[in-house]
Design a protein around this motif. Structure first.
Motif, PDB file in Angstrom:
ATOM      1  N   ILE A 223     -46.964 -58.113 -42.148  1.00  0.00           N
ATOM      2  CA  ILE A 223     -45.934 -58.238 -43.038  1.00  0.00           C
ATOM      3  C   ILE A 223     -45.930 -58.652 -44.188  1.00  0.00           C
ATOM      4  CG2 ILE A 223     -43.509 -58.092 -42.399  1.00  0.00           C
ATOM      5  CD1 ILE A 223     -45.775 -56.407 -40.333  1.00  0.00           C
TER       6      ILE A 223
ATOM      7  N   PHE B 277     -50.604 -60.976 -38.169  1.00  0.00           N
ATOM      8  CA  PHE B 277     -49.546 -60.125 -38.465  1.00  0.00           C
ATOM      9  C   PHE B 277     -47.973 -60.030 -38.756  1.00  0.00           C
ATOM     10  CE2 PHE B 277     -44.591 -59.287 -37.332  1.00  0.00           C
ATOM     11  CZ  PHE B 277     -44.771 -58.140 -36.865  1.00  0.00           C
ATOM     12  N   ALA B 278     -47.793 -61.981 -39.197  1.00  0.00           N
ATOM     13  CA  ALA B 278     -47.507 -62.293 -39.920  1.00  0.00           C
ATOM     14  C   ALA B 278     -48.182 -61.938 -41.952  1.00  0.00           C
ATOM     15  CB  ALA B 278     -46.698 -64.057 -39.711  1.00  0.00           C
TER      16      ALA B 278
ATOM     17  N   THR C  23     -47.535 -56.694 -47.509  1.00  0.00           N
ATOM     18  CA  THR C  23     -47.110 -55.736 -47.154  1.00  0.00           C
ATOM     19  C   THR C  23     -46.109 -55.397 -48.975  1.00  0.00           C
ATOM     20  OG1 THR C  23     -47.923 -55.276 -45.570  1.00  0.00           O
ATOM     21  CG2 THR C  23     -45.840 -53.735 -46.914  1.00  0.00           C
ATOM     22  N   SER C  24     -44.868 -56.844 -48.219  1.00  0.00           N
ATOM     23  CA  SER C  24     -43.746 -57.508 -49.114  1.00  0.00           C
ATOM     24  C   SER C  24     -44.168 -58.075 -50.194  1.00  0.00           C
ATOM     25  CB  SER C  24     -43.083 -57.739 -47.956  1.00  0.00           C
ATOM     26  OG  SER C  24     -41.571 -58.810 -49.086  1.00  0.00           O
TER      27      SER C  24
ATOM     28  N   VAL D 138     -38.335 -60.186 -40.478  1.00  0.00           N
ATOM     29  CA  VAL D 138     -38.181 -59.506 -39.594  1.00  0.00           C
ATOM     30  C   VAL D 138     -39.600 -60.425 -38.771  1.00  0.00           C
ATOM     31  CG1 VAL D 138     -39.600 -57.549 -39.800  1.00  0.00           C
ATOM     32  CG2 VAL D 138     -37.786 -57.843 -41.003  1.00  0.00           C
ATOM     33  N   VAL D 139     -40.225 -61.290 -39.745  1.00  0.00           N
ATOM     34  CA  VAL D 139     -40.917 -61.794 -39.040  1.00  0.00           C
ATOM     35  C   VAL D 139     -40.862 -62.791 -38.102  1.00  0.00           C
ATOM     36  CG1 VAL D 139     -43.321 -63.414 -38.859  1.00  0.00           C
ATOM     37  CG2 VAL D 139     -43.276 -61.411 -41.149  1.00  0.00           C
TER      38      VAL D 139
ATOM     39  N   ALA E 224     -38.854 -60.043 -45.068  1.00  0.00           N
ATOM     40  CA  ALA E 224     -39.899 -59.491 -44.868  1.00  0.00           C
ATOM     41  C   ALA E 224     -40.235 -60.726 -43.983  1.00  0.00           C
ATOM     42  CB  ALA E 224     -41.515 -60.525 -45.671  1.00  0.00           C
TER      43      ALA E 224
END
Length: 290
Positions: free
Chosen positions: A173, A169-170, A176-177, A214-215, A211
């Motif tokens: 994200i 998951f990390a 993508t950033s 958010v993580v 990012a």
């Protein structure tokens, strides 16, 4: 630009969903709060009655309470550290052109889609088992004694399993950033003579800061409720070595049938989660406003 009429219409259309969500959250919370002031044992319902804050006092005075709080915080901080650092490294690796890049990315993020009990069983019986696990075979290959991970290092073992689940998951994200970073900036920094480490420290890392926040926010909320991995592997032991707050609530409710104390523990867990979420939201808000 939205007009007053469109904003009013948007609120009106969103109101049913928001109201349903509030009811969905408020009703279980109210029931839990009510039970936290009751003495209720489903095996002996005759002894029901209002007991005030005694359930909270008993839960606070439980010898496992401080250990459970510390284990909860250690688990959250350790998993966040592993997933953030590991996620950045994997994101940097996956951002490089390579053969079969799409397949590699799918393989990297696939652990996130494995159910927690299944992942815990795989780690317990196939990887960390002291007799026939992968780690035991590696240790015997080098002439070392296999380690009984869940008996000798129970909390560390839980951290490894949970971090393995949340690392994809990390990575997703952060990748993508990372891909939104302007290539011209990287080229300009390289032309100015900035080395790899300098470009990472002064260009890439600041770009990933949003990012990362958010993580941290999303993972913290979920990591405060880790339960299945502990139940499947260590069952909270040895002793209370791997017992966290959600698992302590489970023990009170389903093993000791002390519904009142378990409800009090649930309310305490909700308060703790909201405190952590409040500070995390403030940190995220400050970062996103930059």
């Amino acid at each position: 630009m939205a007009t007053k009429q469109t904003r009013t219409l948007a609120r009106f259309m969103a109101a049913p969903s928001v109201l349903l969500l509030l009811i969905w959250m408020a009703v279980p919370l109210a029931i839990t709060l009510w039970f936290s002031f009751q003495q209720y044992n489903p095996l002996n319902p005759i002894r029901d009655g209002f007991v005030g804050f005694s359930n909270y006092a008993l839960f606070f005075n439980n010898p496992a309470f401080i250990t459970a709080i510390l284990n909860t915080l250690i688990l959250v901080v350790a998993v966040l550290a592993i997933t953030i650092v590991g996620g950045i490294l994997l994101a940097l690796l996956l951002d490089q052109p390579m053969w079969g890049q799409g397949i590699v990315r799918i393989l990297v993020i696939s652990p996130f889609f494995v159910m927690p009990p299944v992942a815990a069983l795989v780690w317990k019986n196939m990887i960390m088992h002291p007799g026939y696990g992968v780690f035991a075979d590696i240790a015997r290959f080098f002439g070392a004694q296999p380690i009984d991970w869940f008996a000798q290092y129970p909390l560390f073992s839980i951290i490894v399993i949970v971090a393995w689940q949340w690392l994809p998951f990390a990575t997703l994200i952060l990748l993508t950033s990372l891909q939104s970073l302007d290539g011209e900036q990287k080229e300009a920094a390289e032309m100015d003579g900035a080395g790899i480490l300098s470009r990472f420290w002064y260009l890439t890392l600041p770009h990933l800061s949003r990012a990362m926040t958010v993580v941290v926010l999303i993972q913290t909320i979920f990591l405060l409720s880790v339960y299945a991995e502990i139940l499947v592997t260590t069952n909270g032991g040895p002793g209370y070595a791997s017992t966290n707050l959600p698992f302590l609530v489970y023990q009170k409710a389903l093993l000791e049938y002390k519904i009142g104390q378990a409800s009090a523990g649930g309310i305490i867990a909700v308060i703790l989660a909201n405190i952590v979420a409040f500070f995390a939201m403030r940190a995220v808000g400050k970062n996103l406003d930059k």
